[in-house]
Design a protein around this motif. Structure first.
Motif, PDB file in Angstrom:
ATOM      1  N   LEU A 194      71.363  25.658  48.108  1.00 12.98           N
ATOM      2  CA  LEU A 194      70.460  25.619  48.883  1.00 12.98           C
ATOM      3  C   LEU A 194      69.903  23.954  48.458  1.00 12.98           C
ATOM      4  O   LEU A 194      69.470  23.255  49.432  1.00 12.98           O
ATOM      5  N   ASP A 195      70.031  23.603  47.273  1.00 10.96           N
ATOM      6  CA  ASP A 195      69.461  22.283  46.771  1.00 10.96           C
ATOM      7  C   ASP A 195      70.357  20.963  47.172  1.00 10.96           C
ATOM      8  O   ASP A 195      69.763  20.005  47.532  1.00 10.96           O
TER       9      ASP A 195
ATOM     10  N   LYS B  72      71.825  21.023  52.358  1.00 13.27           N
ATOM     11  CA  LYS B  72      70.687  21.055  53.019  1.00 13.27           C
ATOM     12  C   LYS B  72      70.645  20.859  54.611  1.00 13.27           C
ATOM     13  O   LYS B  72      70.003  21.212  55.187  1.00 13.27           O
TER      14      LYS B  72
ATOM     15  N   LYS C  15      67.752  21.017  59.401  1.00 18.65           N
ATOM     16  CA  LYS C  15      67.724  21.570  57.994  1.00 18.65           C
ATOM     17  C   LYS C  15      67.799  22.963  57.904  1.00 18.65           C
ATOM     18  O   LYS C  15      67.438  23.557  58.450  1.00 18.65           O
TER      19      LYS C  15
ATOM     20  N   THR D  75      65.351  27.922  54.185  1.00 24.53           N
ATOM     21  CA  THR D  75      65.307  28.538  52.717  1.00 24.53           C
ATOM     22  C   THR D  75      65.489  30.011  52.698  1.00 24.53           C
ATOM     23  O   THR D  75      65.498  30.340  51.643  1.00 24.53           O
ATOM     24  N   TRP D  76      65.335  30.515  53.791  1.00 23.42           N
ATOM     25  CA  TRP D  76      65.518  31.979  53.837  1.00 23.42           C
ATOM     26  C   TRP D  76      66.590  32.380  54.932  1.00 23.42           C
ATOM     27  O   TRP D  76      67.163  31.469  55.759  1.00 23.42           O
TER      28      TRP D  76
ATOM     29  N   SER E   9      70.384  29.844  60.219  1.00 20.96           N
ATOM     30  CA  SER E   9      69.978  28.363  60.204  1.00 20.96           C
ATOM     31  C   SER E   9      70.856  27.585  61.324  1.00 20.96           C
ATOM     32  O   SER E   9      70.328  26.631  61.639  1.00 20.96           O
TER      33      SER E   9
END
Ligand code: FDP
Length: 324
Positions: free
Chosen positions: A104-105, A108, A136, A139-140, A146
């Motif tokens: 995830l880091d 993105k 983006k 994050t979940w 996404s």
């Protein structure tokens, strides 16, 4: 000796405009600009290098793939797949998204694109374009979730128009900026910052051959524009029709019709990015009943009716549809 004129390239512009991790995002955008320069070079030599015509395969939409479509799709994938900021690539030409197993880091961004839009115009040497939209990664949830975010969550969008000159138009949510490819140095150079769509324009743009099967409201709307002295323009290449609407104002419409009851254009890689740009330039975009950017997508290739243009014409459109 006089002073050398200063130029701003798209890369320099992004560095200046974006605060968060400009390096990361700039690296991503450089992949997109590199691919579009490869596509532009191929288009410019199309008549010489036998890339006109059908590839012989059908794409996921059941359309004949053109050789240039295949090349354009491959160019974008090749230029982006190794950039570790990319979590997924979604293309008009591929049934499924290409997903990368990145943390995830680092991974993105999700890039959704139509590599070569206006394919029926390729063979006849008429303008075509590339459209892209960037989200983006959430994050979940899953990467699939996404990929299916609403248009309001786009972090960037843009297109490249391969016309008499090659132009790139992009937004990252702080205005719309236009660049022209300078072929002598191979760079997109700033030509207009903070573009604004005229509040009212002289044109309507639609495939009027379908008028008999449009839903109630559309025909009356176009008839009232004719009565008001509007002129018609329709290229049949979305990027080119949109670019004119952005510069000159007016309205572009692709309503539902008998054979395409849900509209023809794709939400994720046609309507959403252009709606984002239109709104950033002071215009509006609708699917006939609501704002394009608020539609929650349910699948990556979904279609939508698409009406986009200047504030005056869009408000008149909403009125006409309300009265229908
Ligand atoms: P094409 O079929 O040539 O690929 O979405 C594709 C698109 O072109 C758009 O670029 C264009 O605006 C539209 O379809 C044209 O459709 P019609 O031929 O039905 O007018």
């Amino acid at each position: 000796m006089g002073r050398m004129a200063k130029i701003t390239t798209v890369q320099g512009h992004i560095q200046k405009n974006i605060s968060e991790a400009s390096g990361t995002f700039g690296w991503l955008m450089s992949g997109i600009t590199l691919a579009t320069k490869m596509i532009e070079a191929k288009i410019r030599s199309a008549g010489l290098s036998d890339v006109y015509g059908a590839f012989g395969a059908e794409n996921v939409q059941g359309e004949q793939q053109q050789k240039l479509d295949v090349y354009a799709n491959q160019a974008i994938i090749n230029c982006l797949e190794n950039r570790d900021t990319v979590a997924a690539l979604v293309s008009e030409e591929d049934e499924q998204p290409v997903m990368f197993d990145r943390s995830l880091d680092t991974g993105k961004y999700i890039i959704v694109f139509d590599p070569l839009d206006g394919s029926s115009n390729i063979d006849v040497n008429v303008n075509v374009g590339t459209i892209f939209s960037v989200h983006k990664r959430l994050t979940w949830g899953s990467l699939e979730e996404s990929v299916l975010q609403t248009g309001t969550r786009q972090v960037a969008a843009g297109y490249v128009l391969y016309g008499p000159s090659t132009m790139l138009v992009y937004t990252i949510g702080n205005g719309v900026h236009c660049f022209t490819l300078d072929p002598t140095i191979g760079a997109f150079v700033l030509c207009q910052e903070n573009m604004k769509m005229p509040g009212k324009g002289p044109y309507y743009s639609t495939n009027e051959a379908n008028v008999a099967t449009w839903p109630a409201g559309y025909e009356q709307y176009i008839a009232s524009m004719r009565a008001d002295g509007y002129s018609a323009r329709y290229i049949g290449s979305l990027v080119a029709d949109f670019h004119r609407t952005l510069l000159k104002g007016g309205v572009f419409l692709y309503p539902p019709n008998k054979t395409k009851s849900g509209g023809k254009l794709r939400l994720l890689y046609e309507a959403n990015p252009l709606a984002f740009i239109a709104e950033q330039a002071g215009g509006m975009a609708s699917n006939g009943t609501g704002r394009i950017l608020e539609i929650k997508p349910s699948e990556i290739h979904q279609r939508t009716p698409f009406i986009v243009g200047s504030r005056h014409e869009m408000e008149a459109f909403q009125k006409a549809m309300g009265a229908a």
